[in-house]
Motif scaffolding. Structure first.
Motif, PDB file in Angstrom:
ATOM      1  N   ALA A  49       0.696  -1.089   0.106  1.00  0.00           N
ATOM      2  CA  ALA A  49      -0.055  -0.062   0.026  1.00  0.00           C
ATOM      3  C   ALA A  49       0.743   1.301   0.043  1.00  0.00           C
ATOM      4  CB  ALA A  49      -1.009   0.102   1.419  1.00  0.00           C
ATOM      5  N   LEU A  50       2.056   1.041   0.303  1.00  0.00           N
ATOM      6  CA  LEU A  50       3.096   2.405   0.216  1.00  0.00           C
ATOM      7  C   LEU A  50       2.992   3.151  -1.044  1.00  0.00           C
ATOM      8  CD1 LEU A  50       6.155   1.224   2.334  1.00  0.00           C
ATOM      9  CD2 LEU A  50       4.721   2.892   2.824  1.00  0.00           C
ATOM     10  N   ARG A  63       0.625   4.061   6.822  1.00  0.00           N
ATOM     11  CA  ARG A  63      -0.658   4.522   7.244  1.00  0.00           C
ATOM     12  C   ARG A  63      -1.769   3.600   6.786  1.00  0.00           C
ATOM     13  NH1 ARG A  63      -0.655  10.552   4.594  1.00  0.00           N
ATOM     14  NH2 ARG A  63       0.664  10.149   2.849  1.00  0.00           N
ATOM     15  N   ASP A  64      -1.406   3.132   5.716  1.00  0.00           N
ATOM     16  CA  ASP A  64      -2.322   2.220   4.848  1.00  0.00           C
ATOM     17  C   ASP A  64      -1.935   0.810   4.748  1.00  0.00           C
ATOM     18  OD1 ASP A  64      -4.240   4.403   4.389  1.00  0.00           O
ATOM     19  OD2 ASP A  64      -2.842   5.187   2.564  1.00  0.00           O
ATOM     20  N   VAL A  87      -8.764  -4.375  -1.740  1.00  0.00           N
ATOM     21  CA  VAL A  87      -9.349  -3.245  -0.703  1.00  0.00           C
ATOM     22  C   VAL A  87      -8.161  -2.521   0.008  1.00  0.00           C
ATOM     23  CG1 VAL A  87     -11.294  -3.035   0.783  1.00  0.00           C
ATOM     24  CG2 VAL A  87     -11.303  -4.808  -1.164  1.00  0.00           C
ATOM     25  N   PHE A  88      -8.287  -1.262   0.044  1.00  0.00           N
ATOM     26  CA  PHE A  88      -7.371  -0.537   0.741  1.00  0.00           C
ATOM     27  C   PHE A  88      -8.062   0.118   1.933  1.00  0.00           C
ATOM     28  CE2 PHE A  88      -5.532  -0.522  -3.360  1.00  0.00           C
ATOM     29  CZ  PHE A  88      -4.211  -0.223  -3.171  1.00  0.00           C
ATOM     30  N   ASN A  89      -7.393  -0.002   2.968  1.00  0.00           N
ATOM     31  CA  ASN A  89      -8.041   0.623   4.279  1.00  0.00           C
ATOM     32  C   ASN A  89      -6.769   1.147   5.254  1.00  0.00           C
ATOM     33  OD1 ASN A  89     -10.776  -0.305   4.690  1.00  0.00           O
ATOM     34  ND2 ASN A  89      -9.926  -2.518   4.310  1.00  0.00           N
ATOM     35  N   SER A  90      -7.098   1.982   6.117  1.00  0.00           N
ATOM     36  CA  SER A  90      -6.323   2.419   7.110  1.00  0.00           C
ATOM     37  C   SER A  90      -5.415   1.326   8.073  1.00  0.00           C
ATOM     38  CB  SER A  90      -6.840   3.585   7.952  1.00  0.00           C
ATOM     39  OG  SER A  90      -7.191   4.498   7.319  1.00  0.00           O
ATOM     40  N   VAL A  91      -4.380   1.494   8.555  1.00  0.00           N
ATOM     41  CA  VAL A  91      -3.832   0.429   9.346  1.00  0.00           C
ATOM     42  C   VAL A  91      -4.772   0.309  10.460  1.00  0.00           C
ATOM     43  CG1 VAL A  91      -1.418   0.878   8.461  1.00  0.00           C
ATOM     44  CG2 VAL A  91      -2.309   2.106  10.170  1.00  0.00           C
ATOM     45  N   THR A  93      -4.458   0.118  13.906  1.00  0.00           N
ATOM     46  CA  THR A  93      -4.958   0.755  15.011  1.00  0.00           C
ATOM     47  C   THR A  93      -4.169   2.199  14.994  1.00  0.00           C
ATOM     48  OG1 THR A  93      -2.777   0.019  16.138  1.00  0.00           O
ATOM     49  CG2 THR A  93      -5.060  -1.221  16.408  1.00  0.00           C
ATOM     50  N   GLU A  94      -4.258   3.137  15.810  1.00  0.00           N
ATOM     51  CA  GLU A  94      -3.671   4.513  15.998  1.00  0.00           C
ATOM     52  C   GLU A  94      -2.062   4.312  15.955  1.00  0.00           C
ATOM     53  OE1 GLU A  94      -3.702   8.289  18.531  1.00  0.00           O
ATOM     54  OE2 GLU A  94      -5.411   7.540  18.372  1.00  0.00           O
ATOM     55  N   SER A  95      -1.635   3.172  16.924  1.00  0.00           N
ATOM     56  CA  SER A  95      -0.270   3.014  16.976  1.00  0.00           C
ATOM     57  C   SER A  95       0.446   2.399  15.789  1.00  0.00           C
ATOM     58  CB  SER A  95      -0.042   1.933  18.138  1.00  0.00           C
ATOM     59  OG  SER A  95      -0.754   1.039  18.011  1.00  0.00           O
ATOM     60  N   SER A  96      -0.404   1.952  15.073  1.00  0.00           N
ATOM     61  CA  SER A  96       0.345   1.409  13.912  1.00  0.00           C
ATOM     62  C   SER A  96       0.424   2.115  12.793  1.00  0.00           C
ATOM     63  CB  SER A  96      -0.752   0.175  13.287  1.00  0.00           C
ATOM     64  OG  SER A  96      -1.091  -0.864  13.877  1.00  0.00           O
ATOM     65  N   ASP A  97      -0.196   3.451  12.949  1.00  0.00           N
ATOM     66  CA  ASP A  97       0.292   4.527  11.968  1.00  0.00           C
ATOM     67  C   ASP A  97       1.453   5.176  12.452  1.00  0.00           C
ATOM     68  OD1 ASP A  97       0.282   7.135  10.886  1.00  0.00           O
ATOM     69  OD2 ASP A  97      -1.870   7.138  10.392  1.00  0.00           O
ATOM     70  N   ARG A  98       2.402   4.972  11.772  1.00  0.00           N
ATOM     71  CA  ARG A  98       3.931   5.259  12.393  1.00  0.00           C
ATOM     72  C   ARG A  98       4.734   5.993  11.285  1.00  0.00           C
ATOM     73  NH1 ARG A  98       2.764   0.160  11.063  1.00  0.00           N
ATOM     74  NH2 ARG A  98       4.304  -1.199  10.791  1.00  0.00           N
ATOM     75  N   HIS A  99       5.894   6.583  11.627  1.00  0.00           N
ATOM     76  CA  HIS A  99       6.722   7.256  11.020  1.00  0.00           C
ATOM     77  C   HIS A  99       8.268   6.372  11.093  1.00  0.00           C
ATOM     78  CE1 HIS A  99       3.696  10.306  10.492  1.00  0.00           C
ATOM     79  NE2 HIS A  99       4.528  10.815   9.340  1.00  0.00           N
ATOM     80  N   LEU A 100       8.789   5.976  10.200  1.00  0.00           N
ATOM     81  CA  LEU A 100      10.045   5.065  10.390  1.00  0.00           C
ATOM     82  C   LEU A 100      11.164   6.101   9.536  1.00  0.00           C
ATOM     83  CD1 LEU A 100       8.641   1.806   9.012  1.00  0.00           C
ATOM     84  CD2 LEU A 100       8.826   2.619  11.470  1.00  0.00           C
ATOM     85  N   ALA A 101      12.113   6.193  10.382  1.00  0.00           N
ATOM     86  CA  ALA A 101      13.477   6.843   9.932  1.00  0.00           C
ATOM     87  C   ALA A 101      14.044   5.728   8.971  1.00  0.00           C
ATOM     88  CB  ALA A 101      14.206   7.008  11.236  1.00  0.00           C
ATOM     89  N   ILE A 102      14.367   6.401   7.799  1.00  0.00           N
ATOM     90  CA  ILE A 102      15.070   5.590   6.746  1.00  0.00           C
ATOM     91  C   ILE A 102      16.828   5.687   6.796  1.00  0.00           C
ATOM     92  CG2 ILE A 102      15.210   5.209   4.221  1.00  0.00           C
ATOM     93  CD1 ILE A 102      12.541   4.540   5.558  1.00  0.00           C
ATOM     94  N   SER A 103      17.320   4.647   6.836  1.00  0.00           N
ATOM     95  CA  SER A 103      18.828   4.688   6.791  1.00  0.00           C
ATOM     96  C   SER A 103      19.457   5.316   5.288  1.00  0.00           C
ATOM     97  CB  SER A 103      19.383   3.408   6.987  1.00  0.00           C
ATOM     98  OG  SER A 103      18.990   2.230   6.055  1.00  0.00           O
ATOM     99  N   PRO A 104      20.548   5.552   5.346  1.00  0.00           N
ATOM    100  CA  PRO A 104      20.994   5.871   3.690  1.00  0.00           C
ATOM    101  C   PRO A 104      21.059   4.828   2.875  1.00  0.00           C
ATOM    102  CG  PRO A 104      22.518   7.064   5.512  1.00  0.00           C
ATOM    103  CD  PRO A 104      21.247   5.873   6.181  1.00  0.00           C
ATOM    104  N   ALA A 105      21.172   3.821   3.381  1.00  0.00           N
ATOM    105  CA  ALA A 105      21.286   2.295   2.287  1.00  0.00           C
ATOM    106  C   ALA A 105      19.903   2.363   2.003  1.00  0.00           C
ATOM    107  CB  ALA A 105      21.720   1.130   3.235  1.00  0.00           C
ATOM    108  N   MET A 106      18.601   2.420   2.804  1.00  0.00           N
ATOM    109  CA  MET A 106      17.519   2.199   2.488  1.00  0.00           C
ATOM    110  C   MET A 106      17.120   3.529   1.521  1.00  0.00           C
ATOM    111  SD  MET A 106      15.176  -0.098   3.078  1.00  0.00           S
ATOM    112  CE  MET A 106      14.339   0.060   1.396  1.00  0.00           C
TER     113      MET A 106
END
Length: 199
Positions: A49-50, A63-64, A87-91, A93-106
């Motif tokens: 979904a990203l 978030r999705d 079918v697309f939905n929001s994740v 729970t509220e805690s599943s909606d998250r921001h992940l820091a991306i490494s330089p390699a990623m």
């Protein structure tokens, strides 16, 4: 007496090393999806979904999710109508909606994925386009990602585990390197689950 926690699949260190080596050198469009699963313990529906709007060059916004579901029967449907749909939905729970820091390699993997989009479709990827895209440029079916992972393990001669096992492997590695943290802490903070026995 407490009930025994269910056994969960994890990848062995050597298998994981071989898988990583392949993913870093092969050019399959779905490889970045496997890398995201292993690097961040993402569920397959979250990966598929990203979209590029979820990536700002520093963080990934989860978030999705997307899932293939049966289409409810309708008397007006013609005989050849699809029986399932993505079918697309929001994740969950509220805690599943998250921001992940991306490494330089990623970041490098993601930028290579964006560049390949341009090479394949002769246009820049737009915000609504998918990060893990199909050969037609659309959404990747989560089932296809799982099937690809199975074929990948077979091709590399590695023991079979489900794609979801990468979530357990992620948690296992964190417990190994951050052994002072409890399994429930790892589960809540990283896997976003209440019970570290079931991810």
């Amino acid at each position: 007496r407490k009930a025994a926690r269910p056994w969960v699949e994890v990848m062995e260190d050597e298998s994981l090393r071989k898988l990583r080596d392949f993913l870093c050198t092969d050019g399959n469009l779905m490889n970045v999806g496997i890398i995201l699963a292993e690097e961040f313990a993402l569920r397959r529906g979250e990966i598929c979904a990203l979209r590029w709007r979820d990536y700002d060059g520093v963080y990934l916004h989860i978030r999705d999710t997307v899932k293939r579901l049966k289409v409810p029967k309708d008397e007006t449907q013609h005989p050849g109508a699809p029986k399932t749909a993505l079918v697309f939905n929001s994740v969950k729970t509220e805690s599943s909606d998250r921001h992940l820091a991306i490494s330089p390699a990623m970041q490098a993997f993601l930028e290579a994925q964006r560049s390949r989009y341009y090479e394949l479709f002769e246009r820049e990827a737009e915000s609504d386009d998918f990060i893990v895209y199909s050969s037609a440029g659309g959404v990747t079916d989560p089932d296809n990602l799982s099937h690809y992972f199975t074929d990948l393990l077979d091709g590399l001669g590695l023991p079979h585990v489900k794609l979801h096992a990468l979530r357990h492997t992620f948690a296992s590695m964190h417990l190994k390197h951050f052994h002072h943290l409890s399994g429930d802490y790892i589960s809540f903070k990283i896997l976003r689950k209440a019970d570290s026995g079931i991810a």
